[in-house]
Design a protein around this motif. Sequence first.
Motif, PDB file in Angstrom:
ATOM      1  N   GLU A  20       0.847  -1.185   0.000  1.00  0.00           N
ATOM      2  CA  GLU A  20       0.000   0.000   0.000  1.00  0.00           C
ATOM      3  C   GLU A  20       0.889   1.244   0.000  1.00  0.00           C
ATOM      4  OE1 GLU A  20      -3.283   1.473   3.007  1.00  0.00           O
ATOM      5  OE2 GLU A  20      -2.971  -0.678   3.173  1.00  0.00           O
ATOM      6  N   ASP A  21       0.513   2.231  -0.782  1.00  0.00           N
ATOM      7  CA  ASP A  21       1.198   3.522  -0.682  1.00  0.00           C
ATOM      8  C   ASP A  21       0.437   4.331   0.336  1.00  0.00           C
ATOM      9  OD1 ASP A  21       3.085   3.068  -2.576  1.00  0.00           O
ATOM     10  OD2 ASP A  21       1.847   3.810  -4.220  1.00  0.00           O
ATOM     11  N   ILE A  22       1.075   4.568   1.479  1.00  0.00           N
ATOM     12  CA  ILE A  22       0.382   5.429   2.409  1.00  0.00           C
ATOM     13  C   ILE A  22       1.034   6.788   2.297  1.00  0.00           C
ATOM     14  CG2 ILE A  22      -0.647   3.764   3.993  1.00  0.00           C
ATOM     15  CD1 ILE A  22       1.773   3.883   5.705  1.00  0.00           C
ATOM     16  N   GLY A  23       0.445   7.600   1.472  1.00  0.00           N
ATOM     17  CA  GLY A  23       1.022   8.907   1.253  1.00  0.00           C
ATOM     18  C   GLY A  23       2.030   8.885   0.138  1.00  0.00           C
ATOM     19  N   GLU A  24       2.495  10.050  -0.173  1.00  0.00           N
ATOM     20  CA  GLU A  24       3.352  10.234  -1.323  1.00  0.00           C
ATOM     21  C   GLU A  24       4.730   9.613  -1.121  1.00  0.00           C
ATOM     22  OE1 GLU A  24       5.181  14.049  -3.602  1.00  0.00           O
ATOM     23  OE2 GLU A  24       3.514  14.383  -2.196  1.00  0.00           O
ATOM     24  N   HIS A  25       5.159   9.588   0.129  1.00  0.00           N
ATOM     25  CA  HIS A  25       6.543   9.217   0.391  1.00  0.00           C
ATOM     26  C   HIS A  25       6.739   7.848   1.029  1.00  0.00           C
ATOM     27  CE1 HIS A  25       7.716  13.185  -0.698  1.00  0.00           C
ATOM     28  NE2 HIS A  25       7.051  13.752   0.294  1.00  0.00           N
ATOM     29  N   ILE A  26       5.676   7.260   1.532  1.00  0.00           N
ATOM     30  CA  ILE A  26       5.865   6.061   2.345  1.00  0.00           C
ATOM     31  C   ILE A  26       5.152   4.856   1.743  1.00  0.00           C
ATOM     32  CG2 ILE A  26       5.610   5.057   4.633  1.00  0.00           C
ATOM     33  CD1 ILE A  26       5.466   7.972   5.677  1.00  0.00           C
ATOM     34  N   LYS A  27       5.896   3.758   1.689  1.00  0.00           N
ATOM     35  CA  LYS A  27       5.326   2.508   1.205  1.00  0.00           C
ATOM     36  C   LYS A  27       5.100   1.606   2.402  1.00  0.00           C
ATOM     37  CE  LYS A  27       5.108   0.195  -2.726  1.00  0.00           C
ATOM     38  NZ  LYS A  27       4.173   0.646  -3.752  1.00  0.00           N
ATOM     39  N   LEU A  28       3.910   1.057   2.503  1.00  0.00           N
ATOM     40  CA  LEU A  28       3.630   0.095   3.568  1.00  0.00           C
ATOM     41  C   LEU A  28       3.602  -1.288   2.961  1.00  0.00           C
ATOM     42  CD1 LEU A  28       2.658  -0.864   6.371  1.00  0.00           C
ATOM     43  CD2 LEU A  28       0.348  -0.376   5.631  1.00  0.00           C
ATOM     44  N   HIS A  29       4.482  -2.121   3.477  1.00  0.00           N
ATOM     45  CA  HIS A  29       4.544  -3.495   3.017  1.00  0.00           C
ATOM     46  C   HIS A  29       4.178  -4.343   4.234  1.00  0.00           C
ATOM     47  CE1 HIS A  29       5.524  -6.974   0.905  1.00  0.00           C
ATOM     48  NE2 HIS A  29       6.613  -6.595   0.283  1.00  0.00           N
ATOM     49  N   MET A  30       2.901  -4.476   4.473  1.00  0.00           N
ATOM     50  CA  MET A  30       2.387  -5.031   5.725  1.00  0.00           C
ATOM     51  C   MET A  30       2.851  -6.458   5.970  1.00  0.00           C
ATOM     52  SD  MET A  30       0.717  -4.552   8.375  1.00  0.00           S
ATOM     53  CE  MET A  30       0.629  -5.861   9.571  1.00  0.00           C
TER      54      MET A  30
ATOM     55  N   LEU B 266      -0.910   9.578   4.590  1.00  0.00           N
ATOM     56  CA  LEU B 266      -0.259  10.083   5.792  1.00  0.00           C
ATOM     57  C   LEU B 266       0.510  11.377   5.540  1.00  0.00           C
ATOM     58  CD1 LEU B 266       1.189   6.891   7.506  1.00  0.00           C
ATOM     59  CD2 LEU B 266      -0.994   8.002   7.838  1.00  0.00           C
ATOM     60  N   ASP B 267       0.114  12.128   4.517  1.00  0.00           N
ATOM     61  CA  ASP B 267       0.948  13.264   4.141  1.00  0.00           C
ATOM     62  C   ASP B 267       0.679  14.553   4.901  1.00  0.00           C
ATOM     63  OD1 ASP B 267       2.368  11.908   2.332  1.00  0.00           O
ATOM     64  OD2 ASP B 267       0.994  12.311   0.678  1.00  0.00           O
TER      65      ASP B 267
ATOM     66  N   VAL C 150      11.720   4.252  12.605  1.00  0.00           N
ATOM     67  CA  VAL C 150      11.473   3.422  13.791  1.00  0.00           C
ATOM     68  C   VAL C 150      11.066   2.004  13.425  1.00  0.00           C
ATOM     69  CG1 VAL C 150      10.791   5.410  15.201  1.00  0.00           C
ATOM     70  CG2 VAL C 150       9.020   4.043  14.095  1.00  0.00           C
ATOM     71  N   CYS C 151      10.616   1.792  12.220  1.00  0.00           N
ATOM     72  CA  CYS C 151      10.193   0.445  11.822  1.00  0.00           C
ATOM     73  C   CYS C 151      11.402  -0.489  11.837  1.00  0.00           C
ATOM     74  CB  CYS C 151       9.565   0.461  10.433  1.00  0.00           C
ATOM     75  SG  CYS C 151       8.919  -1.153   9.956  1.00  0.00           S
ATOM     76  N   PRO C 152      11.331  -1.542  12.640  1.00  0.00           N
ATOM     77  CA  PRO C 152      12.502  -2.416  12.763  1.00  0.00           C
ATOM     78  C   PRO C 152      12.708  -3.298  11.547  1.00  0.00           C
ATOM     79  CG  PRO C 152      10.683  -3.288  14.063  1.00  0.00           C
ATOM     80  CD  PRO C 152      10.220  -1.967  13.515  1.00  0.00           C
ATOM     81  N   VAL C 153      11.686  -3.402  10.714  1.00  0.00           N
ATOM     82  CA  VAL C 153      11.787  -4.267   9.533  1.00  0.00           C
ATOM     83  C   VAL C 153      11.506  -3.440   8.286  1.00  0.00           C
ATOM     84  CG1 VAL C 153      11.198  -6.354  10.792  1.00  0.00           C
ATOM     85  CG2 VAL C 153       9.378  -4.975   9.813  1.00  0.00           C
ATOM     86  N   GLY C 154      11.300  -4.116   7.173  1.00  0.00           N
ATOM     87  CA  GLY C 154      11.098  -3.391   5.921  1.00  0.00           C
ATOM     88  C   GLY C 154       9.638  -3.131   5.622  1.00  0.00           C
ATOM     89  N   ALA C 155       8.822  -3.006   6.667  1.00  0.00           N
ATOM     90  CA  ALA C 155       7.397  -2.818   6.426  1.00  0.00           C
ATOM     91  C   ALA C 155       7.074  -1.394   6.019  1.00  0.00           C
ATOM     92  CB  ALA C 155       6.600  -3.210   7.670  1.00  0.00           C
ATOM     93  N   LEU C 156       7.859  -0.444   6.485  1.00  0.00           N
ATOM     94  CA  LEU C 156       7.646   0.941   6.086  1.00  0.00           C
ATOM     95  C   LEU C 156       8.934   1.425   5.439  1.00  0.00           C
ATOM     96  CD1 LEU C 156       5.840   2.171   9.313  1.00  0.00           C
ATOM     97  CD2 LEU C 156       4.791   1.828   7.077  1.00  0.00           C
ATOM     98  N   THR C 157       8.851   1.729   4.164  1.00  0.00           N
ATOM     99  CA  THR C 157      10.069   2.163   3.487  1.00  0.00           C
ATOM    100  C   THR C 157       9.826   3.480   2.776  1.00  0.00           C
ATOM    101  OG1 THR C 157       9.453   0.663   1.706  1.00  0.00           O
ATOM    102  CG2 THR C 157      11.154  -0.096   3.194  1.00  0.00           C
ATOM    103  N   ASP C 158      10.924   4.115   2.463  1.00  0.00           N
ATOM    104  CA  ASP C 158      10.937   5.449   1.889  1.00  0.00           C
ATOM    105  C   ASP C 158      10.710   5.332   0.382  1.00  0.00           C
ATOM    106  OD1 ASP C 158      11.669   7.887   0.875  1.00  0.00           O
ATOM    107  OD2 ASP C 158      13.403   8.118   2.197  1.00  0.00           O
ATOM    108  N   ARG C 159       9.607   5.828  -0.102  1.00  0.00           N
ATOM    109  CA  ARG C 159       9.315   5.667  -1.529  1.00  0.00           C
ATOM    110  C   ARG C 159      10.289   6.452  -2.396  1.00  0.00           C
ATOM    111  NH1 ARG C 159       3.511   6.928  -3.110  1.00  0.00           N
ATOM    112  NH2 ARG C 159       4.163   6.037  -5.087  1.00  0.00           N
TER     113      ARG C 159
END
Lengths: 452, 368
Positions: free
Chosen positions: B151-161, B202-203, B214-223
């Motif tokens: 999911e793209d949550i906002g312009e800059h953040i990718k959520l890989h749940m 989330l913009d 703060v995400c310890p894994v790759g679930a939230l990454t910088d688009r």
Amino acid sequence: MGRKLLLDKAHIEGIRYFDVYRKNGGYAAAEKALKSMSPDQVTEEVKKSGLRGRGGAGFPTGLKWSFLAKPEGVPRYLVCNADESEPGTFKDRYLMEFLPHLLIEGLLISSYALGANTTYIYIRGEYAWIPDILEAAIAEAHKNGFLGKNILGTGFDLEIYVQRGAGAYICGEETALIESLEGKRGNPRIKPPFPAVKGLYQCPTVVNNVETLAAIVPIINIGGDEYVKYGTGKSTGTKLISACGNLNKPGVYEIEMNISVEEFIYSDEYCGGIPNGKRLKACIPGGSSVPIVPANLLLTTAKGEKRMMTYESLNDGGFATGTMMGSGGFIVLDEDQCVVRHTLSLARFYHHESCGQCSPCREGTGWMEKVLKNIEHGKGKMSDIDLLWDIQRKIEGNTICPLGDAAAWPVAAAIRHFRDEFEWHVLNPDEAQRRNFGLAHYADPLPVAAAV
Amino acid sequence: MAEEKKLFKVKIDNITVEVEPGTTILNAARTIGGEVVPPAMCYYSKLQGSGGKCRTCLVKVTKGSEADPRPMPKLVASCRTTVMDGMEVANITSPEVLDARKGVVEFLLINHPLDCPVCDQAGECDLQDLSYEHGVSGTRYEFKRRTFEKEDIGEHIKLHMTRCILCYRCVFTADQLTNKRHHGILKRGDASEISTYMRASLDHTNFIGNVIDVCPVGALTDRTARFKNRVWFLKPVDAHRECSDPKCCGKVALWMRGDEIFRVTARKDKYGEVEGFICDTCRFEKKDIKDWIVEGPRKISRHSVITAGHYVGVHKPQETVMKVMDGRSPRLLMDIHSVSEVNMPQVDLSQIEGPAHSTDFPTKKGDQ
Ligand SMILES: Cc1cc2nc3c(=O)[nH]c(=O)nc-3n(C[C@H](O)[C@H](O)[C@H](O)COP(=O)(O)O)c2cc1C
Ligand code: SF4
Ligand code: SF4
Ligand code: FES
């Protein structure tokens, strides 16, 4: 006939309504407590009665009340846990449906003892029709001066609110319940702090089960010393048991805690035995979270004594050969029931109800369900049984709230006592789809333990 | 005269430290440092209320306190249990703790996609480190793993749940750093997911980018940096700028290759926590070296993979090809980057189902 303290008037026509309840001695205990006793005296009386929490853990109620922090100028809350979602448990429902005023009177006395001016009943969402009954009863109590401002001219104020849950078993856990009551996601809190110090809205809070709070009424009526004369040892008073499964007369029974398990199952006063002449195979005596035991261990303890319907006797032998009183959800399995299938349904329940906060419970419950499903459907391996054992072992004790333990125990107990049945499923996958393992040796008399 | 504060004596794995009352066992262990520090996947010292969830930091309290020496009946989460005077704790000296921790690591991994080869977090992932240090190499899980749509949550953040371990850090971050939290946990149990209500983006605030750090894994990454480079090919450089947002500390790590800034992050300490939070402008928009005052190369101590190729004072092996070829330099048959599009910005690896295949990357010549 066993003596009754809670349901003695349940059969009276119209006891649900204030006038009938009052005419039959209702609110006498409230008058006695508010007019002639101090809050501390009420607590003292509850301590004397030896009443233990009926919500599952069996923690002494008087002691719990005395832990409540009482800082100046901070409100205190009493919360009545009516979330009753444990499979096999349906006793609170009966109380609330038929004797709502008994609960309200209990809440009034308890709130008075704790110094709480606002009290909440958090009720299971699926009990959709009961809030109406409770609210009608609250309105009646209001009208008759037993709720509201300056109750009975004593200067004590109390409002009771009913809040419906939204269908989550976990919201029965007291801190999850508090979160949910605050309007948040029902995640159990990490303790400490305990609710007695920081509970609802960060204020000191006592959470008690419906039956616990209802039992306060007879305790005040007859006095703690008299209450102790009911039951045996540390299992004082009476207990509501909701009996279900393969029984001739399933239902809610009030028992005095001095009868044997055998009497409870087979006597006509209670469950009236097992239908169609079938034999008893296994039983979960205290709601789905407590260990399942085979017939032989249910009726007699490993020491060869008759097992009684008391906290101590059911617990005799610990996890190895005993079980627990829990919340009193008495589930009986006859010889036609499959323990593997049964364990699978419980595992599915806990998987579905885990809140998902902590990793062992979130991931482990689903894993156990999947492995059990394989075994049940003839796809299991021998190693799966040990795997299950290892998964439950790694969940138990390592989680935030006791739901993790509650998910682990049924699986552990099933493997501990019914391993042959699991192995039979693995070794005879086709046959296991067609027929059940049956009674096997689970009702055989236990070898008398040799003196050590 | 200031009254002297009474310190509590705690023994962790037989090492005694004195800490202030109210300190957690985990933080007491961190004052000792090294191996006795329990791993923490959900606790984050800068986020109030964090911790207690992942259960990797479980320890055994073998002695409650001087006043009440009874051991605690169950293992406790060291990040949420405060020390008592005279407490004794066993972490790596307790087989029970190590066994339970192995269990927790296994639980965290059974539904994890293990897609490290295509995950941007690889190399700086706390879960990788945790499994390497405390897990086992095999898995006993034989079932289909849980997956979610990206999911793209906002312009800059990718959520890989699918990669999320539900540590709740990002939820606390949004709660405590931005004016309004728009995401949280939906559903329950193993169906829980981080999401925004009605897929809202989330913009809206200038600090939401911190959830990535703060995400310890790759679930939230910088688009703005996804799939651009592997972290171990990048060189982290400390830099700062005068940021106009007073809440932003302006001190960042730039992840560079040559003069190009691939990614801007906050600076992380050895426990993977940021030293100070930064704003979204610094993180997503300042990708020109001229925006920054460079302080120098960043020392990376713990995440060894990142330091690969960045050794200090190493002797490079001598180039031998020329010698072997009688002084001639080798003629390259092709430059892989002119042939494959795998590193091109228009290729989104996450759009490809299953393992990538050469046919997924048409060559420049358009012969495919
Ligand atoms: C997962 C879980 C579910 C629970 N559900 C209930 C419930 O439905 N009703 C209840 O009275 N107690 C329930 N409890 C127990 C409560 O946490 C709490 O111990 C109880 O309300 C205390 O009341 P008591 O002292 O009167 O027994 C549950 C506990 C757990 C861990
Ligand atoms: S044990 Fe299960 S239900 Fe309890 S907090 Fe943990 S995940 Fe939630
Ligand atoms: S997205 Fe990352 S930070 Fe948020 S809960 Fe999942 S793992 Fe934790
Ligand atoms: S760090 Fe302590 S439970 Fe996650």
